[in-house]
Design a protein around this motif. Structure first.
Motif, PDB file in Angstrom:
ATOM      1  N   GLU A   1       3.949   1.458  -1.196  1.00  0.00           N
ATOM      2  CA  GLU A   1       4.621   1.525  -2.502  1.00  0.00           C
ATOM      3  C   GLU A   1       3.703   2.097  -3.573  1.00  0.00           C
ATOM      4  OE1 GLU A   1       5.945  -2.419  -3.439  1.00  0.00           O
ATOM      5  OE2 GLU A   1       7.411  -2.430  -1.817  1.00  0.00           O
ATOM      6  N   ASN A   2       2.413   1.793  -3.489  1.00  0.00           N
ATOM      7  CA  ASN A   2       1.453   2.205  -4.510  1.00  0.00           C
ATOM      8  C   ASN A   2       0.678   3.460  -4.113  1.00  0.00           C
ATOM      9  OD1 ASN A   2       2.060  -0.018  -6.215  1.00  0.00           O
ATOM     10  ND2 ASN A   2       0.811  -1.313  -4.896  1.00  0.00           N
ATOM     11  N   TYR A   3       1.123   4.145  -3.084  1.00  0.00           N
ATOM     12  CA  TYR A   3       0.396   5.298  -2.559  1.00  0.00           C
ATOM     13  C   TYR A   3       0.273   6.410  -3.596  1.00  0.00           C
ATOM     14  CZ  TYR A   3      -0.752   9.352   0.290  1.00  0.00           C
ATOM     15  OH  TYR A   3      -1.353  10.467   0.805  1.00  0.00           O
ATOM     16  N   ASP A   4      -0.947   6.911  -3.725  1.00  0.00           N
ATOM     17  CA  ASP A   4      -1.232   8.074  -4.559  1.00  0.00           C
ATOM     18  C   ASP A   4      -2.253   8.910  -3.803  1.00  0.00           C
ATOM     19  OD1 ASP A   4      -1.996   9.990  -6.398  1.00  0.00           O
ATOM     20  OD2 ASP A   4      -2.248   8.576  -8.047  1.00  0.00           O
ATOM     21  N   GLU A   5      -1.859  10.100  -3.439  1.00  0.00           N
ATOM     22  CA  GLU A   5      -2.718  10.973  -2.640  1.00  0.00           C
ATOM     23  C   GLU A   5      -4.105  11.137  -3.254  1.00  0.00           C
ATOM     24  OE1 GLU A   5      -2.492  15.515  -0.909  1.00  0.00           O
ATOM     25  OE2 GLU A   5      -0.638  14.514  -1.485  1.00  0.00           O
ATOM     26  N   GLU A   6      -4.180  11.157  -4.573  1.00  0.00           N
ATOM     27  CA  GLU A   6      -5.458  11.353  -5.261  1.00  0.00           C
ATOM     28  C   GLU A   6      -6.442  10.211  -4.998  1.00  0.00           C
ATOM     29  OE1 GLU A   6      -4.758  12.107  -9.391  1.00  0.00           O
ATOM     30  OE2 GLU A   6      -3.538  13.865  -8.973  1.00  0.00           O
ATOM     31  N   ASP A   7      -5.927   9.034  -4.661  1.00  0.00           N
ATOM     32  CA  ASP A   7      -6.817   7.903  -4.371  1.00  0.00           C
ATOM     33  C   ASP A   7      -7.691   8.148  -3.149  1.00  0.00           C
ATOM     34  OD1 ASP A   7      -5.703   6.562  -6.500  1.00  0.00           O
ATOM     35  OD2 ASP A   7      -4.383   5.307  -5.274  1.00  0.00           O
ATOM     36  N   TYR A   8      -7.295   9.099  -2.311  1.00  0.00           N
ATOM     37  CA  TYR A   8      -7.992   9.320  -1.043  1.00  0.00           C
ATOM     38  C   TYR A   8      -8.696  10.666  -0.970  1.00  0.00           C
ATOM     39  CZ  TYR A   8      -5.169   5.288  -0.106  1.00  0.00           C
ATOM     40  OH  TYR A   8      -4.599   4.045  -0.198  1.00  0.00           O
ATOM     41  N   GLU A   9      -8.783  11.387  -2.077  1.00  0.00           N
ATOM     42  CA  GLU A   9      -9.398  12.714  -2.078  1.00  0.00           C
ATOM     43  C   GLU A   9     -10.869  12.689  -1.684  1.00  0.00           C
ATOM     44  OE1 GLU A   9      -8.609  14.240  -5.988  1.00  0.00           O
ATOM     45  OE2 GLU A   9      -6.667  15.058  -5.375  1.00  0.00           O
ATOM     46  N   THR A  11       0.832  -1.208   0.000  1.00  0.00           N
ATOM     47  CA  THR A  11       0.000   0.000   0.000  1.00  0.00           C
ATOM     48  C   THR A  11       0.864   1.256   0.000  1.00  0.00           C
ATOM     49  OG1 THR A  11      -1.753  -1.209   1.139  1.00  0.00           O
ATOM     50  CG2 THR A  11      -1.862   1.201   1.215  1.00  0.00           C
TER      51      THR A  11
END
Length: 108
Positions: A75-83, A73
């Motif tokens: 490694e694949n973190y993208d802030e936009e996934d949690y907006e 999780t």
């Protein structure tokens, strides 16, 4: 006088309770992932050995249990996934194994 850090609330966080806020703090503190030097080992109330990495906010010290799911999780973190989620929503961070299965289903 004790340092301010001694007055922090201490919270142990399992992957199922991981929130976007804590995940973001982990990725910020460990941008290249964590290694053995970052892992803290301790025994919980059931005398089970627990391994965790630490992140701290102004009032709380989080000990996040290490796991393969956590590594993937981060490694694949993208802030936009949690907006679309609140910072403290424990349902926002999805199990990477379940997400992988969903992607396989979509490809079929």
């Amino acid at each position: 006088m004790k340092p301010k850090q001694d007055n922090l609330k201490r919270v142990i966080v399992d992957f199922q309770k991981l929130t976007p806020e804590i995940l973001a703090l982990l990725v910020e503190k460990y941008p290249d992932g964590y290694d053995d030097d970052h892992i803290i080992s301790f025994r919980n109330a059931k005398n089970e050995l627990v391994e965790a990495v630490e992140v701290t906010t102004e009032d709380t010290k989080y000990l996040v249990k290490v796991s393969t799911k956590l590594e993937v999780t981060m490694e694949n973190y993208d802030e936009e996934d949690y907006e679309d989620f609140e910072d403290d929503d424990p349902d926002a961070v999805q199990d990477p194994e379940l997400m992988e299965n969903d992607e396989l289903d979509e490809d079929e």
